[in-house]
Motif scaffolding. Structure first.
Motif, short mmCIF file in Angstrom:
data_model
loop_
_atom_site.label_atom_id
_atom_site.label_comp_id
_atom_site.label_asym_id
_atom_site.label_seq_id
_atom_site.Cartn_x
_atom_site.Cartn_y
_atom_site.Cartn_z
N ARG A 65 14.88 20.63 45.91
CA ARG A 65 14.42 21.54 46.96
C ARG A 65 14.14 20.71 48.20
O ARG A 65 13.92 19.51 48.11
N GLU A 96 3.42 25.48 45.27
CA GLU A 96 4.80 25.92 45.10
C GLU A 96 5.39 26.54 46.36
O GLU A 96 4.80 27.42 46.97
N GLY A 97 6.55 26.02 46.76
CA GLY A 97 7.26 26.62 47.88
C GLY A 97 6.76 26.20 49.26
O GLY A 97 7.26 26.66 50.28
N GLU A 133 8.51 25.92 54.74
CA GLU A 133 9.02 26.55 53.52
C GLU A 133 9.92 25.59 52.75
O GLU A 133 10.83 24.98 53.31
N TYR A 165 12.80 25.15 50.05
CA TYR A 165 13.86 26.02 49.55
C TYR A 165 15.00 25.22 48.91
O TYR A 165 15.02 23.99 48.99
#
Ligand code: ADP
Ligand code: ZN
Length: 215
Positions: free
Chosen positions: A129, A148-149, A157, A159
């Motif tokens: 990610r 998370e994220g 963000e 991703y």
């Protein structure tokens, strides 16, 4: 003064090491992949062309890459060295880089080849990610963000890149083996390549690089 090239198959950890290397040596990080992604994000003409190829795991045509890198190397901040990450990726690109450098009477200090087996790399890439905002790399298993994220560094963000999906990753390996791997021999002949095992852990890989490149 350090002029470095990072070489290696997809997922070998070039991006992660690049961030550490440019901090250590205070040189600009020139990632052609990042430049293309930036152009895609901004919706430029170059970005639109590059995206077609990138999403399939293909290389962007040499003609779109070489001038871009030449221009970038002309910038003031490259006077004291640079780190090329993801360029050159074809023998043609390597020849063009050599041409450019010899015009300027410059040499590459080292070409750093980070290598690892395909099975290990595959695992890594599927879990990979990245921060949409600052580009910081993460991995869902090996290096998850604290929340998370969400990026630890900037809050952006986190991703999965479109080219990190299973099918595309397979294609990227094929492309690497066919078009980029011949560069290992190219630089072997030039005599300035070093090989570093990419599976010994991030810190150890980095320590090896610093040991080889020097102070
Ligand atoms: P990787 O994670 O494999 O190191 P990059 O972020 O360097 O990937 O590049 C992502 C994609 O951008 C590549 O798969 C390719 O389509 C394109 N790209 C980046 N650098 C180059 C280059 N030097 N020549 C051609 N295509 C490139
Ligand atoms: Zn971030």
């Amino acid at each position: 003064m350090c002029r470095l090239v990072l070489l290696g198959p997809p997922g070998a950890g070039k991006g992660t090491q690049a961030v550490k290397i440019v901090e250590e040596y205070q040189i600009p990080h020139i990632s052609t992949g990042d430049i293309f992604r930036m152009n895609i994000k901004e919706g430029t003409a170059l970005g639109k062309k590059a995206k077609e190829f990138m999403d399939k795991g293909e290389l962007v045509p040499d003609s779109l890459v070489v001038d871009l890198v030449r221009d970038r190397l002309e910038a003031e901040d490259c006077k004291n060295g640079f780190l090329l990450d993801g360029f050159p990726r074809t023998v043609y690109q390597a020849e063009e880089l050599d041409k450019y450098l010899s015009e300027k009477n410059l040499n590459l200090t080292k070409v750093i080849d980070i290598y690892a087996g395909e099975d290990v790399l595959f695992e890594r890439m599927i879990g990979r990610r990245v921060c949409k905002n600052c580009g910081a790399p993460y991995h869902i298993k090996n290096m998850p963000p604290k929340k998370e994220g969400i990026c630890d560094r900037c809050g952006g963000e986190v991703y999965q890149r479109a080219d990190d999906t299973e099918e595309t990753v397979k294609n990227r390996f094929e492309v690497y083996n066919k078009q980029t791997k011949p560069l290992v021999e190219y630089y072997e002949n030039a005599g300035n390549i070093v090989h570093i095992d990419g599976t010994i852990g991030l810190e150890n890989v980095f320590a090896s690089i610093v040991r080889i490149v020097g102070a």
